[in-house]
Design a protein around this motif. Structure first.
Motif, PDB file in Angstrom:
ATOM      1  N   LYS A 122       0.820  -1.219   0.000  1.00  0.00           N
ATOM      2  CA  LYS A 122       0.000   0.000   0.000  1.00  0.00           C
ATOM      3  C   LYS A 122       0.850   1.263   0.000  1.00  0.00           C
ATOM      4  O   LYS A 122       0.495   2.263  -0.591  1.00  0.00           O
ATOM      5  CB  LYS A 122      -0.906   0.024   1.255  1.00  0.00           C
ATOM      6  CG  LYS A 122      -1.932  -1.079   1.306  1.00  0.00           C
ATOM      7  CD  LYS A 122      -2.872  -0.917   2.493  1.00  0.00           C
ATOM      8  CE  LYS A 122      -2.218  -1.150   3.828  1.00  0.00           C
ATOM      9  NZ  LYS A 122      -2.020  -2.580   4.141  1.00  0.00           N
ATOM     10  N   ASP A 123       1.994   1.178   0.702  1.00  0.00           N
ATOM     11  CA  ASP A 123       2.846   2.366   0.801  1.00  0.00           C
ATOM     12  C   ASP A 123       3.835   2.475  -0.359  1.00  0.00           C
ATOM     13  O   ASP A 123       4.681   3.352  -0.374  1.00  0.00           O
ATOM     14  CB  ASP A 123       3.594   2.379   2.140  1.00  0.00           C
ATOM     15  CG  ASP A 123       4.398   1.095   2.348  1.00  0.00           C
ATOM     16  OD1 ASP A 123       4.873   0.510   1.355  1.00  0.00           O
ATOM     17  OD2 ASP A 123       4.543   0.673   3.502  1.00  0.00           O
ATOM     18  N   GLY A 124       3.761   1.518  -1.299  1.00  0.00           N
ATOM     19  CA  GLY A 124       4.621   1.583  -2.474  1.00  0.00           C
ATOM     20  C   GLY A 124       5.922   0.809  -2.349  1.00  0.00           C
ATOM     21  O   GLY A 124       6.688   0.728  -3.305  1.00  0.00           O
ATOM     22  N   SER A 125       6.192   0.236  -1.164  1.00  0.00           N
ATOM     23  CA  SER A 125       7.460  -0.463  -1.002  1.00  0.00           C
ATOM     24  C   SER A 125       7.400  -1.858  -1.623  1.00  0.00           C
ATOM     25  O   SER A 125       6.337  -2.463  -1.744  1.00  0.00           O
ATOM     26  CB  SER A 125       7.853  -0.539   0.473  1.00  0.00           C
ATOM     27  OG  SER A 125       6.830  -1.156   1.224  1.00  0.00           O
ATOM     28  N   LEU A 126       8.577  -2.332  -2.027  1.00  0.00           N
ATOM     29  CA  LEU A 126       8.724  -3.657  -2.614  1.00  0.00           C
ATOM     30  C   LEU A 126       9.728  -4.451  -1.799  1.00  0.00           C
ATOM     31  O   LEU A 126      10.649  -3.886  -1.212  1.00  0.00           O
ATOM     32  CB  LEU A 126       9.273  -3.543  -4.046  1.00  0.00           C
ATOM     33  CG  LEU A 126       8.353  -2.941  -5.100  1.00  0.00           C
ATOM     34  CD1 LEU A 126       9.157  -2.555  -6.321  1.00  0.00           C
ATOM     35  CD2 LEU A 126       7.279  -3.932  -5.477  1.00  0.00           C
ATOM     36  N   PHE A 127       9.564  -5.756  -1.804  1.00  0.00           N
ATOM     37  CA  PHE A 127      10.480  -6.648  -1.103  1.00  0.00           C
ATOM     38  C   PHE A 127      10.817  -7.824  -2.001  1.00  0.00           C
ATOM     39  O   PHE A 127       9.990  -8.246  -2.808  1.00  0.00           O
ATOM     40  CB  PHE A 127       9.824  -7.217   0.159  1.00  0.00           C
ATOM     41  CG  PHE A 127       9.598  -6.222   1.267  1.00  0.00           C
ATOM     42  CD1 PHE A 127      10.438  -6.174   2.363  1.00  0.00           C
ATOM     43  CD2 PHE A 127       8.527  -5.334   1.224  1.00  0.00           C
ATOM     44  CE1 PHE A 127      10.228  -5.268   3.405  1.00  0.00           C
ATOM     45  CE2 PHE A 127       8.307  -4.428   2.258  1.00  0.00           C
ATOM     46  CZ  PHE A 127       9.174  -4.404   3.343  1.00  0.00           C
ATOM     47  N   HIS A 128      12.016  -8.396  -1.864  1.00  0.00           N
ATOM     48  CA  HIS A 128      12.252  -9.735  -2.389  1.00  0.00           C
ATOM     49  C   HIS A 128      11.394 -10.699  -1.571  1.00  0.00           C
ATOM     50  O   HIS A 128      11.153 -10.460  -0.390  1.00  0.00           O
ATOM     51  CB  HIS A 128      13.725 -10.147  -2.208  1.00  0.00           C
ATOM     52  CG  HIS A 128      14.669  -9.360  -3.043  1.00  0.00           C
ATOM     53  ND1 HIS A 128      15.559  -8.456  -2.496  1.00  0.00           N
ATOM     54  CD2 HIS A 128      14.872  -9.345  -4.388  1.00  0.00           C
ATOM     55  CE1 HIS A 128      16.268  -7.918  -3.479  1.00  0.00           C
ATOM     56  NE2 HIS A 128      15.869  -8.427  -4.627  1.00  0.00           N
ATOM     57  N   LYS A 129      11.014 -11.822  -2.188  1.00  0.00           N
ATOM     58  CA  LYS A 129      10.239 -12.809  -1.436  1.00  0.00           C
ATOM     59  C   LYS A 129      10.985 -13.216  -0.176  1.00  0.00           C
ATOM     60  O   LYS A 129      10.403 -13.340   0.898  1.00  0.00           O
ATOM     61  CB  LYS A 129       9.953 -14.032  -2.302  1.00  0.00           C
ATOM     62  CG  LYS A 129       8.934 -13.734  -3.388  1.00  0.00           C
ATOM     63  CD  LYS A 129       8.759 -14.920  -4.326  1.00  0.00           C
ATOM     64  CE  LYS A 129       7.858 -14.543  -5.494  1.00  0.00           C
ATOM     65  NZ  LYS A 129       7.985 -15.501  -6.601  1.00  0.00           N
ATOM     66  N   GLY A 130      12.281 -13.420  -0.289  1.00  0.00           N
ATOM     67  CA  GLY A 130      13.070 -13.855   0.861  1.00  0.00           C
ATOM     68  C   GLY A 130      13.294 -12.779   1.904  1.00  0.00           C
ATOM     69  O   GLY A 130      13.675 -13.073   3.028  1.00  0.00           O
TER      70      GLY A 130
END
Length: 100
Positions: free
Chosen positions: A23-31
Protein backbone atom coordinates in the motif's frame (compact mmCIF):
# COMPACT_ATOMS: atom_id res chain seq x y z
CA UNK A 1 14.08 -0.48 -17.05
CA UNK A 2 15.45 0.56 -13.68
CA UNK A 3 14.77 -2.23 -11.19
CA UNK A 4 13.07 -1.00 -8.05
CA UNK A 5 15.06 -1.65 -4.87
CA UNK A 6 13.96 -4.00 -2.10
CA UNK A 7 12.91 -2.04 0.97
CA UNK A 8 14.79 -4.40 3.30
CA UNK A 9 18.09 -5.08 1.52
CA UNK A 10 18.15 -2.21 -1.02
CA UNK A 11 19.17 -4.50 -3.89
CA UNK A 12 17.14 -4.49 -7.13
CA UNK A 13 13.95 -6.57 -7.23
CA UNK A 14 12.97 -8.64 -10.24
CA UNK A 15 9.53 -9.48 -11.52
CA UNK A 16 9.67 -13.13 -10.48
CA UNK A 17 11.26 -12.43 -7.09
CA UNK A 18 9.34 -9.61 -5.56
CA UNK A 19 6.43 -8.95 -3.25
CA UNK A 20 4.56 -5.71 -3.75
CA UNK A 21 4.27 -2.90 -4.25
CA UNK A 22 2.54 -2.71 -0.88
CA UNK A 23 0.00 0.00 0.00
CA UNK A 24 2.85 2.37 0.80
CA UNK A 25 4.62 1.58 -2.47
CA UNK A 26 7.46 -0.46 -1.00
CA UNK A 27 8.72 -3.66 -2.61
CA UNK A 28 10.48 -6.65 -1.10
CA UNK A 29 12.25 -9.73 -2.39
CA UNK A 30 10.24 -12.81 -1.44
CA UNK A 31 13.07 -13.85 0.86
CA UNK A 32 13.27 -10.41 2.48
CA UNK A 33 9.54 -10.15 3.17
CA UNK A 34 9.79 -11.15 6.83
CA UNK A 35 8.64 -9.85 10.17
CA UNK A 36 11.10 -7.17 11.30
CA UNK A 37 11.05 -8.57 14.85
CA UNK A 38 11.11 -12.35 14.52
CA UNK A 39 11.99 -13.00 10.89
CA UNK A 40 8.92 -15.10 10.08
CA UNK A 41 8.30 -15.25 6.33
CA UNK A 42 5.25 -13.17 5.41
CA UNK A 43 2.87 -13.04 2.48
CA UNK A 44 0.57 -10.33 1.17
CA UNK A 45 -2.20 -11.99 3.21
CA UNK A 46 -0.28 -12.21 6.47
CA UNK A 47 1.83 -9.07 6.73
CA UNK A 48 0.93 -6.07 8.89
CA UNK A 49 2.05 -2.47 8.93
CA UNK A 50 2.56 -0.34 12.03
CA UNK A 51 -0.70 1.59 12.34
CA UNK A 52 0.72 3.73 15.15
CA UNK A 53 3.42 5.25 13.01
CA UNK A 54 2.87 5.91 9.32
CA UNK A 55 6.58 6.73 8.97
CA UNK A 56 7.36 3.10 9.80
CA UNK A 57 7.25 1.21 6.51
CA UNK A 58 8.55 -2.02 8.04
CA UNK A 59 6.41 -5.18 7.93
CA UNK A 60 5.44 -7.35 10.87
CA UNK A 61 3.71 -10.64 11.58
CA UNK A 62 0.36 -10.54 13.40
CA UNK A 63 2.01 -11.22 16.75
CA UNK A 64 4.65 -8.49 16.50
CA UNK A 65 2.95 -5.59 14.75
CA UNK A 66 3.07 -2.55 17.08
CA UNK A 67 -0.35 -2.39 18.69
CA UNK A 68 -2.85 0.37 17.89
CA UNK A 69 -3.51 3.27 20.22
CA UNK A 70 -5.16 3.08 23.65
CA UNK A 71 -8.67 3.41 22.23
CA UNK A 72 -8.38 -0.08 20.70
CA UNK A 73 -8.55 -3.27 22.74
CA UNK A 74 -5.05 -4.62 23.15
CA UNK A 75 -4.56 -8.11 21.69
CA UNK A 76 -3.51 -10.78 24.17
CA UNK A 77 -0.07 -11.10 22.57
CA UNK A 78 0.82 -7.47 23.10
CA UNK A 79 3.07 -8.40 26.01
CA UNK A 80 5.59 -9.58 23.42
CA UNK A 81 6.08 -6.01 22.27
CA UNK A 82 7.44 -4.96 25.61
CA UNK A 83 9.88 -7.79 26.14
CA UNK A 84 13.50 -6.64 26.66
CA UNK A 85 14.43 -8.27 23.35
CA UNK A 86 12.32 -5.99 21.18
CA UNK A 87 11.94 -2.86 23.27
CA UNK A 88 13.57 0.14 21.65
CA UNK A 89 14.96 -1.76 18.69
CA UNK A 90 12.64 -0.29 16.11
CA UNK A 91 14.94 1.49 13.67
CA UNK A 92 12.46 4.28 12.88
CA UNK A 93 12.77 5.44 16.49
CA UNK A 94 16.55 5.64 16.16
CA UNK A 95 16.29 7.72 13.01
CA UNK A 96 14.01 10.36 14.42
CA UNK A 97 15.67 13.76 14.65
CA UNK A 98 16.08 15.01 18.18
CA UNK A 99 17.10 11.69 19.71
CA UNK A 100 20.58 11.61 21.23
Amino acid sequence: VMKEPCFRCKRPTYFNDKVGPLKDGSLFHKGCFKCWICGTRLSLKTYHNNRNDTQDLEVYCAGHVPTPGPHDPIPHRSNLLFSPKTKGEYPHNLMRPGNP
